[in-house]
Design a protein around this motif. Structure first.
Motif, PDB file in Angstrom:
ATOM      1  N   VAL A 173       0.878  -1.163   0.000  1.00 15.41           N
ATOM      2  CA  VAL A 173       0.000   0.000   0.000  1.00 15.41           C
ATOM      3  C   VAL A 173       0.917   1.214   0.000  1.00 15.41           C
ATOM      4  O   VAL A 173       1.631   1.473   0.971  1.00 15.41           O
ATOM      5  CB  VAL A 173      -0.939   0.015   1.230  1.00 15.41           C
ATOM      6  N   ILE A 174       0.916   1.930  -1.122  1.00 16.04           N
ATOM      7  CA  ILE A 174       1.746   3.126  -1.298  1.00 16.04           C
ATOM      8  C   ILE A 174       0.787   4.278  -1.540  1.00 16.04           C
ATOM      9  O   ILE A 174      -0.077   4.199  -2.420  1.00 16.04           O
ATOM     10  CB  ILE A 174       2.700   2.963  -2.491  1.00 16.04           C
ATOM     11  N   LEU A 194      -2.196   1.924  -7.710  1.00 20.76           N
ATOM     12  CA  LEU A 194      -2.624   0.640  -8.241  1.00 20.76           C
ATOM     13  C   LEU A 194      -2.048   0.454  -9.636  1.00 20.76           C
ATOM     14  O   LEU A 194      -1.788   1.425 -10.347  1.00 20.76           O
ATOM     15  CB  LEU A 194      -4.159   0.548  -8.317  1.00 20.76           C
ATOM     16  N   LEU A 195      -1.866  -0.814 -10.010  1.00 23.14           N
ATOM     17  CA  LEU A 195      -1.345  -1.188 -11.322  1.00 23.14           C
ATOM     18  C   LEU A 195      -2.410  -1.969 -12.075  1.00 23.14           C
ATOM     19  O   LEU A 195      -3.116  -2.785 -11.483  1.00 23.14           O
ATOM     20  CB  LEU A 195      -0.099  -2.068 -11.171  1.00 23.14           C
ATOM     21  N   GLN A 196      -2.483  -1.767 -13.393  1.00 23.90           N
ATOM     22  CA  GLN A 196      -3.431  -2.529 -14.205  1.00 23.90           C
ATOM     23  C   GLN A 196      -2.704  -3.696 -14.859  1.00 23.90           C
ATOM     24  O   GLN A 196      -1.739  -3.511 -15.600  1.00 23.90           O
ATOM     25  CB  GLN A 196      -4.084  -1.673 -15.274  1.00 23.90           C
ATOM     26  N   ALA A 197      -3.176  -4.892 -14.582  1.00 24.08           N
ATOM     27  CA  ALA A 197      -2.556  -6.113 -15.094  1.00 24.08           C
ATOM     28  C   ALA A 197      -2.802  -6.268 -16.590  1.00 24.08           C
ATOM     29  O   ALA A 197      -3.825  -5.840 -17.116  1.00 24.08           O
ATOM     30  CB  ALA A 197      -3.107  -7.332 -14.359  1.00 24.08           C
ATOM     31  N   ASN A 198      -1.857  -6.911 -17.265  1.00 24.27           N
ATOM     32  CA  ASN A 198      -1.989  -7.265 -18.689  1.00 24.27           C
ATOM     33  C   ASN A 198      -2.508  -8.684 -18.863  1.00 24.27           C
ATOM     34  O   ASN A 198      -2.541  -9.177 -19.976  1.00 24.27           O
ATOM     35  CB  ASN A 198      -0.624  -7.173 -19.387  1.00 24.27           C
ATOM     36  N   TYR A 199      -2.857  -9.350 -17.787  1.00 24.54           N
ATOM     37  CA  TYR A 199      -3.252 -10.758 -17.837  1.00 24.54           C
ATOM     38  C   TYR A 199      -4.599 -10.943 -17.146  1.00 24.54           C
ATOM     39  O   TYR A 199      -5.121 -10.014 -16.528  1.00 24.54           O
ATOM     40  CB  TYR A 199      -2.185 -11.635 -17.170  1.00 24.54           C
ATOM     41  N   GLY A 226      -4.737  -3.531  -9.277  1.00 24.30           N
ATOM     42  CA  GLY A 226      -4.396  -4.085  -7.970  1.00 24.30           C
ATOM     43  C   GLY A 226      -3.168  -3.442  -7.378  1.00 24.30           C
ATOM     44  O   GLY A 226      -2.440  -2.696  -8.039  1.00 24.30           O
ATOM     45  N   LEU A 227      -2.955  -3.739  -6.119  1.00 23.72           N
ATOM     46  CA  LEU A 227      -1.773  -3.244  -5.413  1.00 23.72           C
ATOM     47  C   LEU A 227      -0.511  -3.866  -6.001  1.00 23.72           C
ATOM     48  O   LEU A 227      -0.534  -5.021  -6.435  1.00 23.72           O
ATOM     49  CB  LEU A 227      -1.855  -3.612  -3.925  1.00 23.72           C
TER      50      LEU A 227
END
Length: 134
Positions: free
Chosen positions: A14-15, A24-29, A35-36
């Motif tokens: 948690v930043i 949060l980052l958006q997944a490529n999969y 998500g965190l």
């Protein structure tokens, strides 16, 4: 639990920025969810080692772990997620790995219900590591 049962563990950061927004980052999969930063433990790795490795891989820069705030069991994927309060260096430059397509600062009210609980627990840490089941 038997010796050969399948079980997962992950560590996540948690930043927050000065406006108390969460990174949060958006997944490529999979479902391309936000998500965190963080991910699964490798065999023989501690939760702290996994946190630092995964964040460095995903963000392209180091994080500093401040404290472990909670451990959450997610029944749908038979996994425990360890949530840490972390921070980036003031001069950190985020460079995403190929696993993610975007990063963004989110207001707390933009988070999913489960994510909001985990982040709220982290930001209101009183010295007691919490645990919950989802």
């Amino acid at each position: 639990m038997g010796f050969h049962d399948f079980y997962r563990m992950s560590s996540h950061a948690v930043i927050v920025n000065a406006q108390r927004q969460v990174l949060l980052l958006q997944a490529n999969y999979a479902d391309k969810a936000w998500g965190l930063p963080g991910g699964g433990l490798d065999p023989g790795e501690t939760i702290h080692q996994a946190l630092l490795r995964e964040c460095c891989e995903e963000l392209g820069c180091a994080v500093q772990a401040d404290y472990l705030s909670g451990v959450y069991f997610h029944a749908s994927v038979s996994s425990h997620a360890f949530i840490f309060r972390c921070h980036l260096a003031d001069d950190a430059q985020i460079q995403l790995s190929a696993e993610h397509s975007a990063w963004r600062w989110f207001d707390l009210d933009e988070l999913s219900p489960v994510q909001r609980i985990r982040v709220d627990d982290c930001l209101h840490f009183d010295g007691t590591v919490l645990s919950r089941i989802f």
